[in-house]
Scaffold this active site. Structure first.
Site, mmCIF file in Angstrom:
data_model
loop_
_atom_site.group_PDB
_atom_site.id
_atom_site.type_symbol
_atom_site.label_atom_id
_atom_site.label_comp_id
_atom_site.label_asym_id
_atom_site.label_seq_id
_atom_site.Cartn_x
_atom_site.Cartn_y
_atom_site.Cartn_z
ATOM 1 N N GLU A 137 1.043 -5.058 22.617
ATOM 2 C CA GLU A 137 1.756 -4.166 23.017
ATOM 3 C C GLU A 137 0.822 -3.341 24.059
ATOM 4 O OE1 GLU A 137 2.666 -2.311 19.027
ATOM 5 O OE2 GLU A 137 1.763 -0.527 19.950
ATOM 6 N N ALA A 157 4.163 -2.600 11.114
ATOM 7 C CA ALA A 157 3.162 -2.551 11.070
ATOM 8 C C ALA A 157 1.994 -2.671 12.158
ATOM 9 C CB ALA A 157 2.465 -3.452 9.655
ATOM 10 N N ARG A 158 1.647 -4.031 12.308
ATOM 11 C CA ARG A 158 1.122 -4.292 13.466
ATOM 12 C C ARG A 158 1.736 -5.574 14.109
ATOM 13 N NH1 ARG A 158 -0.475 0.143 13.603
ATOM 14 N NH2 ARG A 158 -2.532 0.990 13.901
ATOM 15 N N ARG A 218 -2.508 -8.588 -1.610
ATOM 16 C CA ARG A 218 -3.787 -9.300 -1.802
ATOM 17 C C ARG A 218 -4.095 -9.034 -3.647
ATOM 18 N NH1 ARG A 218 -9.259 -8.287 1.251
ATOM 19 N NH2 ARG A 218 -8.181 -6.164 0.879
ATOM 20 N N GLY A 236 0.674 -1.315 -0.013
ATOM 21 C CA GLY A 236 -0.068 -0.003 0.126
ATOM 22 C C GLY A 236 0.994 1.367 0.040
ATOM 23 N N ARG A 237 0.471 2.391 0.588
ATOM 24 C CA ARG A 237 0.995 3.560 0.565
ATOM 25 C C ARG A 237 2.587 3.346 1.107
ATOM 26 N NH1 ARG A 237 -4.301 5.950 1.585
ATOM 27 N NH2 ARG A 237 -4.415 4.534 3.661
ATOM 28 N N ILE A 238 2.593 2.714 2.369
ATOM 29 C CA ILE A 238 3.882 2.569 3.240
ATOM 30 C C ILE A 238 4.685 1.720 2.414
ATOM 31 C CG2 ILE A 238 4.803 2.283 5.157
ATOM 32 C CD1 ILE A 238 2.240 3.173 6.733
ATOM 33 N N HIS A 280 6.896 1.847 19.021
ATOM 34 C CA HIS A 280 5.949 2.284 18.324
ATOM 35 C C HIS A 280 5.918 3.857 17.847
ATOM 36 C CE1 HIS A 280 1.678 1.099 16.711
ATOM 37 N NE2 HIS A 280 2.192 1.767 15.889
ATOM 38 N N ILE A 281 7.243 4.091 17.273
ATOM 39 C CA ILE A 281 7.350 5.457 16.693
ATOM 40 C C ILE A 281 7.397 5.819 15.013
ATOM 41 C CG2 ILE A 281 8.635 6.259 18.847
ATOM 42 C CD1 ILE A 281 11.052 5.446 17.384
ATOM 43 N N GLY A 282 6.625 4.959 14.566
ATOM 44 C CA GLY A 282 6.817 4.905 13.158
ATOM 45 C C GLY A 282 6.506 6.104 12.520
HETATM 46 C C1 DGY Z 1 -0.638 4.349 12.842
HETATM 47 O O1 DGY Z 1 -0.845 5.396 12.503
HETATM 48 O O2 DGY Z 1 -1.452 3.183 12.373
HETATM 49 C C2 DGY Z 1 0.752 4.030 13.275
HETATM 50 O O3 DGY Z 1 0.821 2.774 13.582
HETATM 51 C C3 DGY Z 1 0.944 5.184 14.208
HETATM 52 O O4 DGY Z 1 2.365 5.059 14.286
#
Ligand code: DGY
Length: 315
Positions: free
Chosen positions: A263, A233-234, A173, A151-153, A281-283
């Site tokens: 988490e 991601a997650r 997918r 996707g975007r990321i 979680h600092i993405g």
């Molecule tokens: C989100 O926005 O879903 C990211 O995980 C937050 O950093």
């Protein structure tokens, strides 16, 4: 009478001001019980991804018109239930793409070049002179990166990968158009083959019932010997226990995590491993991105409570 808004955690003063100009605000609600207590008389909630907005929370808010999530992911919200009640759900897409892709690369480089280990070594006064075998890492140029979720990321990660001389393969997918594949120099690959052949694997799928445990035990054991796995991601997309087993056996080069299953609790075994880099979680955590996200989350509430449509609806 002014509408009432619950902001579960502090954001930026200018965003508080903006909301206060329109609404009666309450700031601060930690955990589900406190959210339930404070949401009863509210027309809107601006919440974080760590706030569970499930049926019980939604049922305790008879006036609620919008749930504005301060995140692109919205797996913390029962969207279908909110929708069935006519409550809008919004997120903050696009804005955090580049920051999250940068952080993914920070992790890839940190793991491949053993930056955290080497930093600790240097600070501990152990650097006694140049050595031929000191902190040997993985060369990126010429290797293959496998992007799971394009996707975007994922695409922003791919754009950066070209600069590092990597071959790019991806799984998604729905396959990208030939034009997009060409633009990104990315080749579609079956997930198992991607895992078996990539030197670096990076996860960029949202968490949905389909992606929950997508990289399950069986797939973890398909990952190429000596590869690196990155997850920004997650946590629940990956079987962490199986991954830890492989890291403990030394059959992977290393791993980088920004997210964890369950988490903020982190599997204590992960903390003991030297070949992993762990982030909290600092993405999306750059000042520019977080401020833009906060403004968009607030603007979604203003739009809906002014009688309009949300700017970035999940539904
Ligand atoms: C989100 O926005 O879903 C990211 O995980 C937050 O950093």
């Amino acid at each position: 009478m002014k509408y009432k808004v619950l902001l579960t955690h502090e954001l930026f003063p200018e965003v508080h001001e903006k909301l206060k100009n329109h609404f009666e605000m309450e700031i601060g609600a930690e955990g589900k019980d406190e959210i339930i207590r404070k949401i009863r008389d509210k027309d809107a909630i601006l919440c974080f991804l760590r706030d569970p907005i499930d049926r019980e929370v939604i049922d305790s808010a008879p006036k609620l018109k919008i749930i504005s999530n301060y995140a692109v992911g919205y797996d913390n919200i029962d969207v279908e239930y909110a929708k069935s009640k006519g409550i809008y759900v919004t997120n903050t897409p696009d804005l955090l793409t580049e920051a999250t892709a940068d952080l993914t690369w920070a992790l890839i480089l940190a793991v491949a070049r053993r930056i955290v280990e080497a930093d600790s070594f240097t600070r501990a006064g152990k650097f006694k002179g140049w050595e031929a075998g000191l902190f040997l890492g993985m060369e990126l140029n010429g290797k293959r990166i496998g992007i799971v979720g394009m996707g975007r990321i994922g695409k922003a990660v791919a754009r950066r990968a070209r600069g590092f001389g990597l071959e790019i393969v991806y799984n998604k997918r729905q396959r990208l158009s030939p034009d997009e594949e060409k633009k990104l120099s990315a080749r579609f690959m079956d997930l198992d083959e991607l895992l078996q052949t990539s030197h670096i694997i990076t996860i960029h799928t949202p968490l949905t019932p389909e992606t929950n445990n997508l990289i399950n035990r069986e797939r973890i054991y398909k990952i190429k010997e000596g590869a690196i796995l990155i997850n920004t991601a997650r946590g629940a997309v990956v079987d962490e226990d199986a991954l830890i087993e492989r890291l403990e056996k030394g059959s992977l080069f290393g791993a980088g995590f920004d997210v964890y299953r369950g988490e903020p609790n982190i599997n204590p075994k992960l903390l003991k491993l030297k070949n992993v880099v762990l982030l909290p979680h600092i993405g999306s955590a750059t000042t520019e991105t977080r401020l833009a996200m906060a403004n968009l989350a607030a603007d979604n509430i203003i739009a809906v409570l002014s009688g309009g449509k949300p700017i970035t609806p999940v539904w």
